[in-house]
Design a protein around this motif. Structure first.
Motif, PDB file in Angstrom:
ATOM      1  N   ARG A 141      -4.170  24.234 -10.932  1.00  0.00           N
ATOM      2  CA  ARG A 141      -4.495  23.250 -12.285  1.00  0.00           C
ATOM      3  C   ARG A 141      -5.036  22.148 -11.016  1.00  0.00           C
ATOM      4  O   ARG A 141      -4.924  20.658 -11.223  1.00  0.00           O
ATOM      5  CB  ARG A 141      -3.331  22.994 -12.671  1.00  0.00           C
ATOM      6  CG  ARG A 141      -2.602  23.499 -13.100  1.00  0.00           C
ATOM      7  CD  ARG A 141      -1.655  22.854 -14.268  1.00  0.00           C
ATOM      8  NE  ARG A 141      -2.411  22.242 -15.504  1.00  0.00           N
ATOM      9  CZ  ARG A 141      -1.569  21.271 -15.816  1.00  0.00           C
ATOM     10  NH1 ARG A 141      -0.294  20.761 -15.601  1.00  0.00           N
ATOM     11  NH2 ARG A 141      -2.511  19.903 -16.302  1.00  0.00           N
ATOM     12  N   VAL A 144      -6.291  18.218 -13.326  1.00  0.00           N
ATOM     13  CA  VAL A 144      -5.133  17.220 -13.864  1.00  0.00           C
ATOM     14  C   VAL A 144      -5.104  16.420 -14.693  1.00  0.00           C
ATOM     15  O   VAL A 144      -5.492  15.523 -13.618  1.00  0.00           O
ATOM     16  CB  VAL A 144      -3.562  17.773 -13.836  1.00  0.00           C
ATOM     17  CG1 VAL A 144      -2.465  16.218 -14.681  1.00  0.00           C
ATOM     18  CG2 VAL A 144      -3.027  18.963 -12.792  1.00  0.00           C
ATOM     19  N   GLU A 166      -1.203  20.197  -9.020  1.00  0.00           N
ATOM     20  CA  GLU A 166      -2.956  20.583  -8.953  1.00  0.00           C
ATOM     21  C   GLU A 166      -2.549  22.718  -8.305  1.00  0.00           C
ATOM     22  O   GLU A 166      -3.213  22.449  -8.557  1.00  0.00           O
ATOM     23  CB  GLU A 166      -3.188  19.713  -7.730  1.00  0.00           C
ATOM     24  CG  GLU A 166      -3.204  18.796  -8.723  1.00  0.00           C
ATOM     25  CD  GLU A 166      -3.895  17.571  -8.077  1.00  0.00           C
ATOM     26  OE1 GLU A 166      -4.497  17.391  -6.794  1.00  0.00           O
ATOM     27  OE2 GLU A 166      -3.946  16.346  -9.209  1.00  0.00           O
ATOM     28  N   GLN A 181       5.748  20.750 -15.520  1.00  0.00           N
ATOM     29  CA  GLN A 181       4.067  20.129 -15.532  1.00  0.00           C
ATOM     30  C   GLN A 181       3.052  19.128 -16.025  1.00  0.00           C
ATOM     31  O   GLN A 181       2.610  18.427 -15.023  1.00  0.00           O
ATOM     32  CB  GLN A 181       3.290  21.277 -15.937  1.00  0.00           C
ATOM     33  CG  GLN A 181       3.262  22.831 -15.969  1.00  0.00           C
ATOM     34  CD  GLN A 181       2.782  23.080 -14.322  1.00  0.00           C
ATOM     35  OE1 GLN A 181       1.850  22.840 -14.133  1.00  0.00           O
ATOM     36  NE2 GLN A 181       3.931  23.142 -13.543  1.00  0.00           N
TER      37      GLN A 181
END
Length: 267
Positions: A141, A144, A166, A181
């Motif tokens: 990720r 973000v 991330e 998250q």
């Protein structure tokens, strides 16, 4: 063959603790087997798809699972589980018939080095966490929007936590310590933000003291409401519970090697 988790457990037991593989009945649904393994080990990485092997596959990504099949693998997916690779999919048998297969192989996880200090004198605990888990995938990720998240929460967040999200994305360390998250705020009235949790209902939090989130200490809110403080930040805490047998929340007693079970689909 009725495909249940008990069936999968029995098949894996038949393969034994070492390297092994088996061709399964053509009546068995290979996708159903993958779904069962997903629910047990998290999202799989696809090593072979329609007869084409991912050219980036190496020992760190489960290449040992392909050795029994040579160029006969049709579709093989891999799951990391402690010091073991588990693979499933389809391959051609000796008669050239495509059949479901199940395969296991030893997974080599590098020994984590002693946490070395950075130039500023601090330890890079995220770098150590990557080595402990043997993480070799790209960041899950990387995009973000932390500015939006922090604006909505009304506070900046610790940099090591942002790097964990991330890098690893959605999932759980050793399939047990689930990484949120974004922080949960259900105990904010107590000065706590929750960054992770376990199936034992322990909440892994920060005590949001002071203006520098990189100095927020970790606090465990236990299932019975007790707060247990630790003088460290999130990434250091995860490293220690994974590797230190004497830690009060240790996971080192259960596994000799460690991994991150991703809940996202990995190509």
């Amino acid at each position: 063959m009725e495909l249940t988790q008990a069936t999968v457990t029995d098949l894996l037991a038949r393969l034994g603790p070492g390297d092994g593989y088996m061709y399964l009945s053509s009546a068995l649904d290979p996708e159903g087997l993958s779904v069962r393994l997903d629910s047990r080990y998290g999202a799989a990485r696809t090593l072979v798809l329609d007869g084409f092997t991912d050219p980036t596959v190496d020992e760190s990504k489960g290449a040992a699972l392909l050795l029994p099949f040579g160029d006969r693998a049709v579709t093989i997916r891999a799951w990391a589980y402690g010091d073991r690779w588990v693979g499933a999919g389809t391959a051609l048998d000796a008669e050239g018939t495509e059949r479901p297969v199940l395969v296991v192989a030893h997974r080599e996880v590098p020994e984590p080095p002693v946490a070395a200090p950075r130039e500023d004198g601090d330890v890079d605990w995220m770098e150590r966490l990557l080595r402990i888990t043997g993480w070799a995938l790209p960041a899950q990720r990387p995009d973000v929007d932390w500015a939006e998240v922090e604006s909505r929460l009304g506070t900046p967040l610790p940099s090591d936590y942002r790097r964990m999200v991330e890098t690893f994305g959605e999932g759980a360390f050793d399939g047990f310590l689930a990484l949120n998250q974004e922080p949960w705020t259900s105990h904010r009235q107590d000065g706590l933000l929750i960054w992770a949790g376990t199936e034992h209902e322990n909440l892994y939090c920060w005590r949001t003291e002071g203006d520098d989130p990189d100095r927020w200490p970790v606090v465990i809110r236990s299932f019975d409401g007790e707060d247990i403080p630790f003088d460290c930040q999130a990434a250091e805490f995860v490293c220690r519970v994974l590797t230190e047998p004497d830690h009060p929340f240790t996971m080192a007693d259960y596994f000799d090697t460690h991994w991150f079970m991703s809940y996202a689909e990995i190509d």
